[in-house]
Design an enzyme around this catalytic site. Structure first.
Site, PDB file in Angstrom:
ATOM      1  N   ASP A  15       0.816  -1.213   0.000  1.00 21.29           N
ATOM      2  CA  ASP A  15       0.000   0.000   0.000  1.00 21.29           C
ATOM      3  C   ASP A  15       0.850   1.264   0.000  1.00 21.29           C
ATOM      4  O   ASP A  15       0.623   2.179  -0.780  1.00 21.29           O
ATOM      5  CB  ASP A  15      -0.927   0.034   1.225  1.00 21.29           C
ATOM      6  CG  ASP A  15      -1.866  -1.150   1.268  1.00 21.29           C
ATOM      7  OD1 ASP A  15      -1.512  -2.211   0.714  1.00 21.29           O
ATOM      8  OD2 ASP A  15      -2.942  -1.023   1.864  1.00 21.29           O
ATOM      9  N   ASP A 123      -6.151   2.331  12.241  1.00 22.27           N
ATOM     10  CA  ASP A 123      -4.835   2.960  12.185  1.00 22.27           C
ATOM     11  C   ASP A 123      -4.877   4.402  11.706  1.00 22.27           C
ATOM     12  O   ASP A 123      -4.109   5.239  12.166  1.00 22.27           O
ATOM     13  CB  ASP A 123      -3.879   2.122  11.324  1.00 22.27           C
ATOM     14  CG  ASP A 123      -3.478   0.843  12.046  1.00 22.27           C
ATOM     15  OD1 ASP A 123      -3.404   0.878  13.294  1.00 22.27           O
ATOM     16  OD2 ASP A 123      -3.249  -0.177  11.379  1.00 22.27           O
ATOM     17  N   SER A 174      -3.190  -8.721   4.338  1.00 22.05           N
ATOM     18  CA  SER A 174      -2.595  -7.472   4.810  1.00 22.05           C
ATOM     19  C   SER A 174      -1.888  -7.817   6.125  1.00 22.05           C
ATOM     20  O   SER A 174      -2.513  -8.294   7.066  1.00 22.05           O
ATOM     21  CB  SER A 174      -3.709  -6.447   5.026  1.00 22.05           C
ATOM     22  OG  SER A 174      -3.247  -5.440   5.876  1.00 22.05           O
TER      23      SER A 174
HETATM   24  N1  ARG Z   1      -6.936  -4.941  13.743  1.00 16.58           N
HETATM   25  C1  ARG Z   1      -5.688  -4.627  14.343  1.00 16.58           C
HETATM   26  C2  ARG Z   1      -5.735  -3.287  14.996  1.00 16.58           C
HETATM   27  O1  ARG Z   1      -6.568  -2.498  14.662  1.00 16.58           O
HETATM   28  C3  ARG Z   1      -4.533  -4.764  13.382  1.00 16.58           C
HETATM   29  C4  ARG Z   1      -4.509  -3.787  12.236  1.00 16.58           C
HETATM   30  C5  ARG Z   1      -3.336  -3.867  11.298  1.00 16.58           C
HETATM   31  N2  ARG Z   1      -3.103  -5.179  10.789  1.00 16.58           N
HETATM   32  C6  ARG Z   1      -3.050  -5.560   9.510  1.00 16.58           C
HETATM   33  N3  ARG Z   1      -2.849  -6.814   9.269  1.00 16.58           N
HETATM   34  N4  ARG Z   1      -3.192  -4.735   8.535  1.00 16.58           N
HETATM   35  O2  ARG Z   1      -4.929  -2.985  15.833  1.00 16.58           O
END
Ligand code: ARG
Length: 391
Positions: A15, A123, A174
Site C-alpha cells: 500500500d 490505524d 494485509s
Molecule cells: N486490527 C488490528 C488493529 O486495529 C490490526 C490492524 C493492522 N493489521 C493488519 N494486518 N493490517 O490494531
C-alpha cells in the site's frame, strides 16, 4: 512550480509503495520514514524500494528499544486485552510512529504528512490523533480515503502498471509486523469459515512441529516490568527477543479472532504474539499474588477503559496518561519471580515468589487456625451483608 514536501509513514509494503508513486504523480516531493520496530528484514527492503522510486530523502530509525520501554511495557502493566483476546500490538506502534514522523516533518519544515491506512480501519485514527497532538496545524493526506484505487485488486493493477513489485504473501493478506506481533487481515481471512493455512503464520510453530518437550524458565519482574529471564539480566530488546523465541518454538501466542473496530465494523484477524502472551500470563499471576483486593478490583475496572483508549487511538490523550499513572502506581507491588512451563501452545505456572506476597497459607488453610481472624466473625459478616437481600 515548487513541489510540496511530504513525509510518508512508509513500511515498504504494497500500500505505501503505491502511495509513494501516487503522491509523486500528484506533484509531491516524497520523503519516507520507516520505523524499525522489530519487523525484521522488511526495513531493508523498504530502503531499497524507496531508493528505486526516487524518494527525496529516506529516514529509517531503530526504535525497538523505545517501543518496548515506553509503549509495550507500559501497556503490559495494565494486564488487559482489548475485548476478549487482542493484545494491541499494532495499536501500540502507531503513537510512536506518529511522534517520530512529526519530528521529521519538523526537521524538513513541511506541514504535509501521509500514511497508508485505509478509511475503514483503526490505524488512520491512531496516526492522525498522534499527528494532530504533535502539530495541530498539520495537513494529512490519507490517499486511501481520496483516490479512486478503492479496492485491493485495483491496487495490484496499479502496481503492475507502475512497475512496483509485490511479494506473494502480501498479495494474500494485509500483514502488520513488529517485535510484539505479526497480524494478518484480509484475503481469505475475510471468509470467517476459512481456517488459515499453516504457512500464513510466520512467528510461531504449529503444535504438530513445535518442540516436543516442556521448557521451564523463570521470569523476574520489578515494578511490573520484566527484568530477568532465568535469573539473567539482558537489555530489554534481547530479553524480549529471547522470550519471543521461546514462545515461538513452543507454539505460544496464536489467536484467530473477530474484533470491533473503533468505527463500528467487525473484522477478523489472526495474531501471533509469543513473547507478549508469556509476559501477560506471568504478570497476571504475579498481580494475583501481590495486589491488595481493592486495588486489584479498581485496577481491573480502569484497565478496561485503558484498553479502549489504546485501541481507539487515544495514546496521546490526557485520559490515557491519567489511567497510565494509576496503573503504574499499582506496579510498585509487582515484584517477584514466576516460574513457567511452556509446551505445545500451553503456558503453565509452576510456582511464584514475591517479597510483596499477600498470601499467607495460615489464613486460607483448611488445617490451621488463622492468626488474624476467627471463623465465628463470619456469621456476623453474612448477617449484615444479607440484610438487604432478606428485606
Ligand atoms: N486490527 C488490528 C488493529 O486495529 C490490526 C490492524 C493492522 N493489521 C493488519 N494486518 N493490517 O490494531
Amino acid at each position: 512550480m515548487n513541489k510540496k514536501k511530504i513525509v510518508l509513514a512508509y513500511s515498504g509494503g504494497l500500500d505505501t509503495s503505491v502511495i509513494v508513486k501516487w503522491l509523486q504523480k500528484n506533484k509531491f516531493e516524497v520523503i519516507t520514514f520507516t520505523a524499525d520496530i522489530g519487523q525484521g528484514e522488511e526495513v531493508i527492503f523498504a530502503k531499497h524500494k524507496a531508493k528505486k522510486m526516487n524518494v527525496k530523502r529516506i529516514y529509517i530509525k531503530n526504535l525497538k528499544n523505545e517501543f518496548i520501554k515506553n509503549y509495550i511495557f507500559p501497556y503490559l502493566r495494565s494486564s488487559i486485552e482489548y475485548e476478549n483476546f487482542y493484545l494491541l500490538g499494532t495499536a501500540l506502534s502507531r503513537p510512536l510512529i506518529s511522534k517520530e514522523l512529526m519530528k521529521i516533518s519538523y526537521y524538513e519544515k513541511t506541514n504535509y504528512v501521509a500514511h497508508g491506512s485505509t478509511g475503514k480501519g483503526n490505524d488512520q485514527i491512531r496516526f492522525e490523533l498522534g499527528f494532530k497532538y504533535f502539530n495541530p496545524n498539520i495537513n494529512i493526506i490519507a490517499p486511501w480515503r481520496v483516490w479512486d484505487i478503492n479496492t485491493r485488486d485495483k491496487l495490484l493493477n496499479f502496481c503492475i502498471e507502475n512497475n512496483i513489485n509485490i511479494n506473494k504473501k502480501t498479495k494474500k493478506f494485509s500483514i502488520d509486523k513488529n517485535i510484539f506481533h505479526n497480524s494478518y487481515e484480509g484475503g481469505d481471512l475475510e471468509n470467517i469459515f476459512f481456517e488459515p493455512e499453516e504457512n500464513m503464520w510466520e512467528n510461531t510453530l504449529s503444535n504438530q512441529i513445535s518442540i516436543d518437550y516442556p521448557i521451564y524458565f523463570t521470569l523476574t519482574f520489578k515494578n511490573g516490568d520484566l527484568i530477568k529471564l532465568n535469573n539473567n539480566f539482558y537489555n530489554i530488546e534481547e530479553l524480549y527477543l529471547k522470550l519471543n523465541k521461546l514462545g515461538s518454538i513452543s507454539g505460544i501466542g496464536r489467536i484467530d479472532i473477530i474484533e470491533n473496530r473503533y468505527i463500528g465494523i467487525k473484522s477478523r484477524g489472526c495474531y501471533e504474539s509469543p513473547g507478549a502472551t508469556i509476559i501477560m500470563f506471568a504478570r497476571k499471576h504475579l498481580e494475583d499474588l501481590v495486589l491488595d483486593k481493592k486495588i486489584f478490583d479498581l485496577k481491573k475496572k480502569i484497565s478496561y477503559d485503558y484498553s479502549l483508549l489504546v485501541y481507539n487511538g487515544y495514546w496521546w490523550s490526557p485520559e490515557r496518561i491519567m489511567l497510565q499513572n494509576i496503573i503504574d502506581y499499582t506496579q510498585k507491588y509487582v515484584n517477584g519471580v514466576i516460574k513457567l512451563k511452556i509446551y505445545k501452545g500451553v503456558i503453565t505456572i509452576i510456582n511464584r515468589f514475591s517479597n510483596n506476597s499477600l498470601y499467607n497459607s495460615k489464613n486460607s488453610s483448611f488445617n490451621e487456625i488463622s492468626e488474624k481472624f476467627s471463623q465465628f466473625d463470619s456469621s456476623g459478616f453474612i448477617n449484615i451483608n444479607s440484610l438487604r437481600i432478606i428485606i
